[in-house]
Design a protein around this motif. Sequence first.
Motif, PDB file in Angstrom:
ATOM      1  N   ILE A   1      -2.474  -6.826  17.730  1.00  0.00           N
ATOM      2  CA  ILE A   1      -1.939  -7.608  16.607  1.00  0.00           C
ATOM      3  C   ILE A   1      -2.842  -7.469  15.387  1.00  0.00           C
ATOM      4  O   ILE A   1      -2.383  -7.190  14.271  1.00  0.00           O
ATOM      5  N   ASP A   2      -4.148  -7.649  15.582  1.00  0.00           N
ATOM      6  CA  ASP A   2      -5.079  -7.541  14.447  1.00  0.00           C
ATOM      7  C   ASP A   2      -5.154  -6.110  13.929  1.00  0.00           C
ATOM      8  O   ASP A   2      -5.212  -5.877  12.707  1.00  0.00           O
ATOM      9  N   LEU A   3      -5.129  -5.143  14.837  1.00  0.00           N
ATOM     10  CA  LEU A   3      -5.203  -3.742  14.420  1.00  0.00           C
ATOM     11  C   LEU A   3      -3.976  -3.344  13.619  1.00  0.00           C
ATOM     12  O   LEU A   3      -4.091  -2.702  12.556  1.00  0.00           O
ATOM     13  N   TYR A   4      -2.789  -3.703  14.079  1.00  0.00           N
ATOM     14  CA  TYR A   4      -1.564  -3.324  13.374  1.00  0.00           C
ATOM     15  C   TYR A   4      -1.502  -3.977  11.993  1.00  0.00           C
ATOM     16  O   TYR A   4      -1.054  -3.352  11.024  1.00  0.00           O
ATOM     17  N   GLN A   5      -1.933  -5.214  11.906  1.00  0.00           N
ATOM     18  CA  GLN A   5      -1.947  -5.870  10.595  1.00  0.00           C
ATOM     19  C   GLN A   5      -2.852  -5.114   9.629  1.00  0.00           C
ATOM     20  O   GLN A   5      -2.505  -4.926   8.457  1.00  0.00           O
ATOM     21  N   ALA A   6      -4.003  -4.691  10.113  1.00  0.00           N
ATOM     22  CA  ALA A   6      -4.931  -3.954   9.259  1.00  0.00           C
ATOM     23  C   ALA A   6      -4.357  -2.605   8.851  1.00  0.00           C
ATOM     24  O   ALA A   6      -4.455  -2.193   7.682  1.00  0.00           O
ATOM     25  N   LEU A   7      -3.742  -1.892   9.776  1.00  0.00           N
ATOM     26  CA  LEU A   7      -3.170  -0.588   9.455  1.00  0.00           C
ATOM     27  C   LEU A   7      -1.998  -0.718   8.490  1.00  0.00           C
ATOM     28  O   LEU A   7      -1.866   0.087   7.549  1.00  0.00           O
ATOM     29  N   LEU A   8      -1.157  -1.713   8.709  1.00  0.00           N
ATOM     30  CA  LEU A   8      -0.007  -1.912   7.812  1.00  0.00           C
ATOM     31  C   LEU A   8      -0.458  -2.255   6.397  1.00  0.00           C
ATOM     32  O   LEU A   8       0.260  -1.979   5.427  1.00  0.00           O
ATOM     33  N   GLY A   9      -1.643  -2.824   6.269  1.00  0.00           N
ATOM     34  CA  GLY A   9      -2.165  -3.157   4.950  1.00  0.00           C
ATOM     35  C   GLY A   9      -3.074  -2.095   4.362  1.00  0.00           C
ATOM     36  O   GLY A   9      -3.564  -2.238   3.248  1.00  0.00           O
ATOM     37  N   SER A  10      -3.285  -1.005   5.119  1.00  0.00           N
ATOM     38  CA  SER A  10      -4.200   0.034   4.649  1.00  0.00           C
ATOM     39  C   SER A  10      -3.566   0.859   3.534  1.00  0.00           C
ATOM     40  O   SER A  10      -2.398   1.236   3.601  1.00  0.00           O
ATOM     41  N   LYS A  11      -4.371   1.159   2.522  1.00  0.00           N
ATOM     42  CA  LYS A  11      -3.918   2.019   1.427  1.00  0.00           C
ATOM     43  C   LYS A  11      -4.294   3.479   1.672  1.00  0.00           C
ATOM     44  O   LYS A  11      -3.911   4.360   0.897  1.00  0.00           O
ATOM     45  N   ASP A  12      -5.046   3.728   2.718  1.00  0.00           N
ATOM     46  CA  ASP A  12      -5.452   5.103   3.038  1.00  0.00           C
ATOM     47  C   ASP A  12      -4.347   5.793   3.823  1.00  0.00           C
ATOM     48  O   ASP A  12      -3.872   5.276   4.834  1.00  0.00           O
ATOM     49  N   ARG A  13      -3.965   6.957   3.364  1.00  0.00           N
ATOM     50  CA  ARG A  13      -2.863   7.685   3.991  1.00  0.00           C
ATOM     51  C   ARG A  13      -3.289   9.122   4.303  1.00  0.00           C
ATOM     52  O   ARG A  13      -4.186   9.677   3.670  1.00  0.00           O
ATOM     53  N   ASN A  14      -2.614   9.684   5.286  1.00  0.00           N
ATOM     54  CA  ASN A  14      -2.878  11.054   5.678  1.00  0.00           C
ATOM     55  C   ASN A  14      -1.569  11.660   6.176  1.00  0.00           C
ATOM     56  O   ASN A  14      -0.641  10.936   6.549  1.00  0.00           O
ATOM     57  N   VAL A  15      -1.487  12.975   6.165  1.00  0.00           N
ATOM     58  CA  VAL A  15      -0.323  13.667   6.710  1.00  0.00           C
ATOM     59  C   VAL A  15      -0.814  14.527   7.865  1.00  0.00           C
ATOM     60  O   VAL A  15      -1.561  15.480   7.671  1.00  0.00           O
ATOM     61  N   GLY A  16      -0.408  14.158   9.076  1.00  0.00           N
ATOM     62  CA  GLY A  16      -0.827  14.886  10.256  1.00  0.00           C
ATOM     63  C   GLY A  16       0.275  15.774  10.782  1.00  0.00           C
ATOM     64  O   GLY A  16       1.345  15.919  10.164  1.00  0.00           O
ATOM     65  N   THR A  17       0.025  16.359  11.946  1.00  0.00           N
ATOM     66  CA  THR A  17       1.001  17.253  12.568  1.00  0.00           C
ATOM     67  C   THR A  17       2.335  16.556  12.792  1.00  0.00           C
ATOM     68  O   THR A  17       3.401  17.166  12.670  1.00  0.00           O
ATOM     69  N   ARG A  18       2.289  15.268  13.104  1.00  0.00           N
ATOM     70  CA  ARG A  18       3.507  14.524  13.435  1.00  0.00           C
ATOM     71  C   ARG A  18       4.032  13.671  12.294  1.00  0.00           C
ATOM     72  O   ARG A  18       4.909  12.845  12.498  1.00  0.00           O
ATOM     73  N   GLY A  19       3.489  13.878  11.091  1.00  0.00           N
ATOM     74  CA  GLY A  19       4.057  13.195   9.945  1.00  0.00           C
ATOM     75  C   GLY A  19       3.069  12.335   9.182  1.00  0.00           C
ATOM     76  O   GLY A  19       1.880  12.248   9.512  1.00  0.00           O
ATOM     77  N   SER A  20       3.597  11.671   8.159  1.00  0.00           N
ATOM     78  CA  SER A  20       2.790  10.827   7.288  1.00  0.00           C
ATOM     79  C   SER A  20       2.393   9.545   8.013  1.00  0.00           C
ATOM     80  O   SER A  20       3.171   8.986   8.789  1.00  0.00           O
ATOM     81  N   ASN A  21       1.169   9.080   7.732  1.00  0.00           N
ATOM     82  CA  ASN A  21       0.678   7.904   8.448  1.00  0.00           C
ATOM     83  C   ASN A  21      -0.315   7.107   7.630  1.00  0.00           C
ATOM     84  O   ASN A  21      -0.913   7.614   6.683  1.00  0.00           O
ATOM     85  N   MET A  22      -0.455   5.850   8.000  1.00  0.00           N
ATOM     86  CA  MET A  22      -1.501   4.976   7.483  1.00  0.00           C
ATOM     87  C   MET A  22      -2.715   5.155   8.379  1.00  0.00           C
ATOM     88  O   MET A  22      -2.585   5.168   9.601  1.00  0.00           O
ATOM     89  N   GLU A  23      -3.895   5.263   7.788  1.00  0.00           N
ATOM     90  CA  GLU A  23      -5.065   5.674   8.558  1.00  0.00           C
ATOM     91  C   GLU A  23      -6.265   4.781   8.273  1.00  0.00           C
ATOM     92  O   GLU A  23      -6.462   4.297   7.156  1.00  0.00           O
ATOM     93  N   MET A  24      -7.071   4.571   9.321  1.00  0.00           N
ATOM     94  CA  MET A  24      -8.381   3.937   9.164  1.00  0.00           C
ATOM     95  C   MET A  24      -9.407   4.814   9.877  1.00  0.00           C
ATOM     96  O   MET A  24      -9.212   5.180  11.038  1.00  0.00           O
ATOM     97  N   LEU A  25     -10.469   5.163   9.182  1.00  0.00           N
ATOM     98  CA  LEU A  25     -11.528   5.985   9.763  1.00  0.00           C
ATOM     99  C   LEU A  25     -12.620   5.098  10.346  1.00  0.00           C
ATOM    100  O   LEU A  25     -12.998   4.090   9.757  1.00  0.00           O
TER     101      LEU A  25
END
Length: 329
Positions: free
Chosen positions: A13-37
Amino acid sequence: MEFTGESLDEVLIDLYQALLGSKDRNVGTRGSNMEMLGTALCITKPRSRLSRSENRGKLFSALGELLWYLAGSDKLEFIEPYIRAYRKEAIEGVVPGAYGPRLFSMRNNLDQIANVTKLLRWKPSSRRAVIQLFNAEDIALDYPETDDPSFVYPETPCTISLQFHLREGRLHLSANLRSNDAFRGLPHDVFCFTMLQEMVARRLGADLGNYLHYVGSMHLYDDTAEEARHYVEEGHQKVVEMPPMPEGDPFALVDTLLAVEKRIRNGERLVASDLLSDPYWADIVRLIQVHWERDEHRLNELKGEFAHPMYRMFIDGRREMRKRAPTPR
């Protein structure tokens, strides 16, 4: 970023909330995504490895993946009935990044689980109890000089290593991953790795410690973002743990479990308690039966046979999933 909770659900729950609010984006093999490093997770009750959410309860596919690992197999025919997505990664019926062969028959047939156990028996405080899953050879490829976005490189393991720490009679596990799909992959990883953690703990006669999960790139793909939002809206679920694994060496039962799975896969009607007398392992057999069973009357019978009541909700969830799923082609 760090996330700690007693259960998989609390962390998700906490992880998904953080990812959904992330402004960092990347495009991987399987498509566009919200990312946290650089993401760290800690589950303090690893037996709470199953999500109790309707859309996150992936018990049957996760159990199939665990059995695939324990079989030491890289064959698509084993895992595809549990997880169809592996079809995209297979090359001539083999999944190159499969963990089973790397766990149990790494170079020169090294059984890394057995070696870790021997090391911790000899020196319980060791910091060398590390299993390697990602090889240097996994990126020693002849990369083509192409800008073709449709080109797909061979899949490599997302997990780099598993490190076991035996401290004050408790076995902790640190999983290190280069990449993790927070929605599709993470619940499976937590289930499989904490089950291995408990199996090794039982082999050592140790109690279960914390599960630690470190990820270089934690990401949520755009095509699963809406489902992740629905999950967050469900709110926190009651923490319920799987029952403790019985004492003794669980790895001694692996051949029996795999033989039973094969018989069930081939359509045999079996009575779980006749095959494995311990209620814990008999319930694991019943879960395998539920995955393969199509007869509603038999599903009702299996639901009543479970020794631990927590599994019954997953039968109902599986029925609902089948109703919503399109007819396979």
